[in-house]
Design a protein around this motif. Structure first.
Motif, mmCIF file in Angstrom:
data_model
loop_
_atom_site.group_PDB
_atom_site.id
_atom_site.type_symbol
_atom_site.label_atom_id
_atom_site.label_comp_id
_atom_site.label_asym_id
_atom_site.label_seq_id
_atom_site.Cartn_x
_atom_site.Cartn_y
_atom_site.Cartn_z
ATOM 1 N N ASN A 1 0.811 -1.219 0.000
ATOM 2 C CA ASN A 1 0.000 0.000 0.000
ATOM 3 C C ASN A 1 0.850 1.277 0.000
ATOM 4 O O ASN A 1 0.337 2.358 0.256
ATOM 5 C CB ASN A 1 -0.922 0.000 1.222
ATOM 6 C CG ASN A 1 -1.967 -1.090 1.095
ATOM 7 O OD1 ASN A 1 -2.731 -1.107 0.138
ATOM 8 N ND2 ASN A 1 -1.983 -2.022 2.027
ATOM 9 N N LYS B 1 3.226 4.393 -1.276
ATOM 10 C CA LYS B 1 3.275 5.326 -2.404
ATOM 11 C C LYS B 1 4.733 5.527 -2.850
ATOM 12 O O LYS B 1 5.014 5.754 -4.016
ATOM 13 C CB LYS B 1 2.704 6.670 -1.925
ATOM 14 C CG LYS B 1 2.211 7.569 -3.000
ATOM 15 C CD LYS B 1 1.438 8.725 -2.361
ATOM 16 C CE LYS B 1 1.582 9.953 -3.209
ATOM 17 N NZ LYS B 1 1.159 11.162 -2.500
ATOM 18 N N ALA C 1 3.257 3.300 -7.387
ATOM 19 C CA ALA C 1 4.259 3.686 -6.372
ATOM 20 C C ALA C 1 5.611 3.942 -7.031
ATOM 21 O O ALA C 1 5.942 3.335 -8.048
ATOM 22 C CB ALA C 1 4.393 2.577 -5.334
ATOM 23 N N ALA D 1 5.269 11.106 0.326
ATOM 24 C CA ALA D 1 4.605 9.815 0.600
ATOM 25 C C ALA D 1 3.612 9.881 1.752
ATOM 26 O O ALA D 1 2.721 9.038 1.858
ATOM 27 C CB ALA D 1 5.659 8.753 0.893
ATOM 28 N N ARG E 1 2.333 6.777 3.663
ATOM 29 C CA ARG E 1 2.454 5.615 2.776
ATOM 30 C C ARG E 1 3.888 5.484 2.244
ATOM 31 O O ARG E 1 4.131 5.430 1.052
ATOM 32 C CB ARG E 1 1.436 5.726 1.643
ATOM 33 C CG ARG E 1 0.014 5.554 2.158
ATOM 34 C CD ARG E 1 -0.989 5.870 1.086
ATOM 35 N NE ARG E 1 -0.846 5.007 -0.068
ATOM 36 C CZ ARG E 1 -1.396 5.267 -1.257
ATOM 37 N NH1 ARG E 1 -2.121 6.339 -1.432
ATOM 38 N NH2 ARG E 1 -1.228 4.430 -2.260
#
Ligand code: SF4
Length: 377
Positions: free
Chosen positions: A219, A221, A251, A361, A364
């Motif tokens: 999950n 980024k 990502a 981010a 994340r």
């Protein structure tokens, strides 16, 4: 047969499987073939004997879930045990394993070679000659256990705890042995890990009391790998799957690796610092986040021991979070991008660009540091 026709037949097969109340494990191909037998039939699975072709000779198997231990990822495997001979015919991935999800590297199915290896040691052996002579005799487990246990006991009762040392190739349990040794008052515990990955484990252990992290790569980024973690490192296979999933979902992947490894080839940003200089880059990234107040303040306020830090390091100042933030700024101020560039050989603008990406981010962000320069990756 054209693709549409194949799709039609395979979709029908899927419907039939599900209509029987069985699990359909879709494969990666465009025609959605099942990748694994339905778990409801693992007790009695039938396959055709390939060597008997063109005769249709059926072989019945029990599919027994087990664990691969050819690396510490400990992926799930299914052992295909022949119901007649009770021998393992082959190993495949276990789609029900939460970490590996049926996906294994080539070493997983190759576990069969270890089972059938003619040089595999099946019994305890005791030296029968001088060291180096290569002479051994087979002994029973009772003899081994009595011999070793009495020697260990003697050392402990005579207060010679330091003369007992336990060495294991790869510790495959979660701390049980550690507790037994602690109960004996023995701290001599060694494994190959002390050399191979101690550089990363020590840092993790000191920082968070756990040396094998599993961040939420899936999950994330932004993902920062300080190692060739898509192909090696701890839990690499389960992690690699999730890193690639995150990358497919957009990502950004940043890799520090002195080599153009397979992991580096997947990176959006590949930095090749001088071996051992990675920390300088990370410090400069931290400095950028601190000076520009781009970190999660509430997280730091809640989870960091900043009050203790202030009491010990800055007793003359009032202990409040604002003063702690000022102290952080002072502490990190020297770790500029230029400093990191001089230490690592990576251009300061490249480091800054990567630091900016990390700062976007939010919560994340995931990272993994493994052996890095300490052991080739
Ligand atoms: S990554 Fe490969 S060697 Fe390691 S446990 Fe999984 S299948 Fe086995």
């Amino acid at each position: 047969m054209n693709l549409a026709k194949i799709n039609e037949r395979v979709s029908a097969a899927r419907k039939e499987t599900e209509a029987r109340g069985e699990t359909f494990y879709p494969g990666p191909s465009r025609v959605h073939l099942a990748a694994f037998p339905p778990k409801e039939r693992w007790d009695d699975w039938v396959e055709l004997e390939s060597k008997a072709w063109p005769r249709r000779e059926e072989r019945r198997y029990m599919l027994v879930p087990t664990t691969c231990f050819n690396c510490e990822s400990a992926c799930g495997l299914l052992a295909y045990v022949d119901k007649e001979s009770l021998r393992v015919q082959k190993f495949e991935g276990n789609p029900e394993h939460p970490g590996s999800r049926g996906r294994n590297c080539a070493k997983g199915p190759a576990t069969l070679n270890q089972i059938t290896d003619p040089d595999r040691i099946l019994h305890p052996l005791k030296r029968a000659g001088a060291r180096g002579e290569g002479k051994w005799v087979q002994v029973g487990w009772d003899e081994v256990l009595d011999d070793l246990a009495s020697r260990i006991r003697k050392a402990i009762t005579e207060e010679r705890h330091n003369e007992v040392m336990y060495h294991v190739g790869r510790p495959g349990e979660d701390g049980f042995t550690e507790r037994v040794l602690a109960a004996w008052g023995v701290d001599g515990h060694n494994s190959h890990t002390n050399i191979c990955s101690s550089s990363s484990r020590a840092g993790y252990q000191f920082w968070m009391g756990l040396d094998r992290p599993s961040p939420d790569h899936a999950n994330a980024k932004v993902i920062l790998l300080i190692s060739a973690h898509l192909e090696s490192g701890h839990y690499f296979n389960p992690h690699a799957q999730r890193v690639i999933e995150a990358k497919a979902a957009g990502a950004k992947l940043i890799v520090f690796d002195t080599r153009l490894s397979n992991t580096a080839t997947h990176a959006d940003h590949w930095l090749a610092p001088y071996p051992g200089s990675e920390a300088a880059i990370v410090l400069s990234m931290a400095n950028y986040l601190i000076q520009n107040e781009l970190y999660n303040r509430e997280f730091v306020r809640r989870w960091w021991n900043w009050e203790e830090y202030m009491a010990v390091e800055r007793p003359e100042e009032e202990t409040n979070f604002e003063n702690f933030e000022l102290a952080l700024k002072e502490l990190y101020a020297g770790y500029t991008f230029e400093y990191a560039a001089a230490e690592s050989g990576v251009d300061a603008r490249t480091i800054e660009e990567v630091a900016r990406i990390v700062s976007t981010a939010g919560t994340r962000f995931s990272s993994h540091n493994w052996r890095s320069a300490a052991s080739g990756n």
